[in-house]
Design an enzyme around this catalytic site. Structure first.
Site, PDB file in Angstrom:
ATOM      1  N   THR A 107       0.826  -1.200   0.000  1.00 18.47           N
ATOM      2  CA  THR A 107       0.000   0.000   0.000  1.00 18.47           C
ATOM      3  C   THR A 107       0.862   1.253   0.000  1.00 18.47           C
ATOM      4  O   THR A 107       1.789   1.360   0.784  1.00 18.47           O
ATOM      5  CB  THR A 107      -0.825   0.025   1.308  1.00 18.47           C
ATOM      6  OG1 THR A 107      -1.507  -1.197   1.410  1.00 18.47           O
ATOM      7  CG2 THR A 107      -1.758   1.199   1.340  1.00 18.47           C
ATOM      8  N   ARG A 123     -13.366  -8.462  -0.559  1.00 22.41           N
ATOM      9  CA  ARG A 123     -12.623  -8.052   0.654  1.00 22.41           C
ATOM     10  C   ARG A 123     -12.132  -6.600   0.499  1.00 22.41           C
ATOM     11  O   ARG A 123     -11.591  -6.205  -0.525  1.00 22.41           O
ATOM     12  CB  ARG A 123     -11.452  -8.986   0.874  1.00 22.41           C
ATOM     13  CG  ARG A 123     -10.595  -8.685   2.095  1.00 22.41           C
ATOM     14  CD  ARG A 123      -9.374  -7.858   1.746  1.00 22.41           C
ATOM     15  NE  ARG A 123      -8.468  -7.696   2.878  1.00 22.41           N
ATOM     16  CZ  ARG A 123      -7.452  -6.850   2.889  1.00 22.41           C
ATOM     17  NH1 ARG A 123      -7.195  -6.106   1.848  1.00 22.41           N
ATOM     18  NH2 ARG A 123      -6.673  -6.753   3.948  1.00 22.41           N
ATOM     19  N   VAL A 124     -12.303  -5.824   1.564  1.00 24.30           N
ATOM     20  CA  VAL A 124     -11.764  -4.459   1.621  1.00 24.30           C
ATOM     21  C   VAL A 124     -10.913  -4.369   2.880  1.00 24.30           C
ATOM     22  O   VAL A 124     -11.337  -4.799   3.956  1.00 24.30           O
ATOM     23  CB  VAL A 124     -12.904  -3.413   1.656  1.00 24.30           C
ATOM     24  CG1 VAL A 124     -12.352  -2.020   1.922  1.00 24.30           C
ATOM     25  CG2 VAL A 124     -13.695  -3.436   0.346  1.00 24.30           C
ATOM     26  N   GLY A 125      -9.718  -3.817   2.744  1.00 25.85           N
ATOM     27  CA  GLY A 125      -8.810  -3.701   3.886  1.00 25.85           C
ATOM     28  C   GLY A 125      -8.912  -2.355   4.567  1.00 25.85           C
ATOM     29  O   GLY A 125      -9.955  -1.687   4.544  1.00 25.85           O
ATOM     30  N   ASP A 126      -7.819  -1.950   5.180  1.00 27.04           N
ATOM     31  CA  ASP A 126      -7.804  -0.701   5.952  1.00 27.04           C
ATOM     32  C   ASP A 126      -7.623   0.546   5.106  1.00 27.04           C
ATOM     33  O   ASP A 126      -8.010   1.644   5.531  1.00 27.04           O
ATOM     34  CB  ASP A 126      -6.647  -0.745   6.963  1.00 27.04           C
ATOM     35  CG  ASP A 126      -5.294  -0.849   6.250  1.00 27.04           C
ATOM     36  OD1 ASP A 126      -5.163  -1.708   5.353  1.00 27.04           O
ATOM     37  OD2 ASP A 126      -4.385  -0.056   6.570  1.00 27.04           O
ATOM     38  N   GLY A 175       0.446  -2.770   5.235  1.00 25.01           N
ATOM     39  CA  GLY A 175       0.493  -4.107   5.828  1.00 25.01           C
ATOM     40  C   GLY A 175      -0.889  -4.732   5.915  1.00 25.01           C
ATOM     41  O   GLY A 175      -1.811  -4.333   5.183  1.00 25.01           O
TER      42      GLY A 175
HETATM   43  N1  GLY Z   1      -3.099  -2.463   3.788  1.00 19.21           N
HETATM   44  C1  GLY Z   1      -3.709  -2.929   2.622  1.00 19.21           C
HETATM   45  C2  GLY Z   1      -4.737  -3.924   2.851  1.00 19.21           C
HETATM   46  O1  GLY Z   1      -4.684  -4.696   3.787  1.00 19.21           O
HETATM   47  O2  GLY Z   1      -5.665  -3.954   2.071  1.00 19.21           O
END
Ligand code: GLY
Length: 325
Positions: free
Chosen positions: A187, A215-218, A239
């Protein structure tokens, strides 16, 4: 119960509930306004991204505001086909679909985000449009994609032949384990402080390689992947997004800085919180970078291998981050 005891018990209960017990041993200075940096712009980004940092730093040297500088800076990596975790050329999900997430946040505290977007390369710019041209903060999936076409963004297939080849090789075993620092980038989170003392940030990613569809992350979650408060500072994450979301990592760092912590100490404490929930040495990576409004910076990660890049006197400088392991 006597009134005084009641209030003293309540205060312990409330601070425990908020998880700020630790802070009571630290300076309590919620209203302090740090001295503002006025002498030079500062740009800092996760990983080794010299061209992106050079772009944003030079733009701010020319007087371009932080928001425009940060969106143009991360756009360099979004267009870089060799970056396998951001923009075009990124790894797809398990079904072979490349979907991107991004957000922006500015000095006024306004923000915008897009999630799980197909066929659009410059998703940070799209997030800026969500912030500026809609009454919303988050747009996801086909809604975000349609909005992009309405704004004149071109439709661009994101799965490159190289990424498709990697995915087909992965399909042979279809093992899903988060990988640590395998490509020396992930990222892209970038924070910019311009010469007028205005902060902005952006975070842009394809998320975990071979993630579950949807899926969506942070990265597009305001407070987790990115947080900016012009009274205090800004932070961004890279991460394993699931671990960052569970601690609302970037917001936590900014709140620690508001409470008098340096950017470095605030990053370290936030990594400590993540580790305190896991126990032992985790098999995933998380890294944070942060700056305060005075222009001090910090970076910290769980594992060795994370680095960050910052702009100074016309140059982009890449340095390894300190880490727990
Ligand atoms: N930091 C990127 C993700 O986990 O989607």
């Amino acid at each position: 119960m006597k009134r005084r005891n009641f209030f003293s018990k309540m205060s312990v209960g409330v601070s425990g509930f908020l998880g700020i017990g630790l802070l009571q041993a630290r300076p309590q200075n919620w209203n302090a306004k740090p001295k503002r940096l006025t002498n030079s712009p500062l740009s800092i980004g996760t990983w080794n991204c010299p061209e992106a940092i050079q772009t944003s730093g030079q733009l701010m040297d020319q007087g371009i505001p932080a928001l425009e500088a940060v969106v143009k800076g991360v756009a360099v990596e979004e267009a870089n086909e060799d970056n396998t975790t951001v923009g075009i050329g990124a790894s797809p999900d398990r079904s072979g679909l490349v979907t991107l997430d991004a957000c922006v946040m500015d000095a006024k505290g306004d923000c915008g985000a897009v999630m799980a977007v197909e066929n659009i390369v410059h998703v940070a710019r799209l997030a800026q449009h969500v912030m500026e041209d809609t009454p919303h903060v988050n747009l996801a999936g086909v809604g975000a994609e349609e909005f992009a076409y309405n704004k004149g963004f071109p439709k661009t297939p994101l799965l490159t032949p190289a990424a498709e080849k990697r995915w087909k090789a992965w399909l042979q075993k279809s093992e899903f384990t988060p990988e640590i620092n395998v490509e020396n980038h992930d990222t892209i989170g970038m924070l910019c402080l311009d010469a007028r003392g205005k902060l902005s940030g952006s975070c842009t990613t394809s998320g975990l390689a071979y993630k579950m569809k949807g899926r969506v992350g942070d990265s597009p979650i305001i407070g987790s992947g990115l947080f900016v408060d012009n009274e205090v500072g800004a932070a961004t994450a890279t991460g394993l997004g699931e671990a960052v979301i569970k601690t609302v990592g970037s917001f936590l760092i900014v709140e620690l800085m508001r409470n008098g912590w340096s950017p470095q100490k605030a990053c370290e404490e936030t990594i400590r919180r993540i580790l305190s929930k896991k126990g032992g040495k985790p098999d995933f990576q998380v890294g944070f970078i942060a700056i305060n409004i005075e222009g001090e910076k910090g970076a910290y990660s769980i594992h060795k291998g994370f680095s960050y890049t910052y702009y100074k006197s016309g140059k982009a400088i890449n340095v390894p981050s300190a880490s727990v392991y």
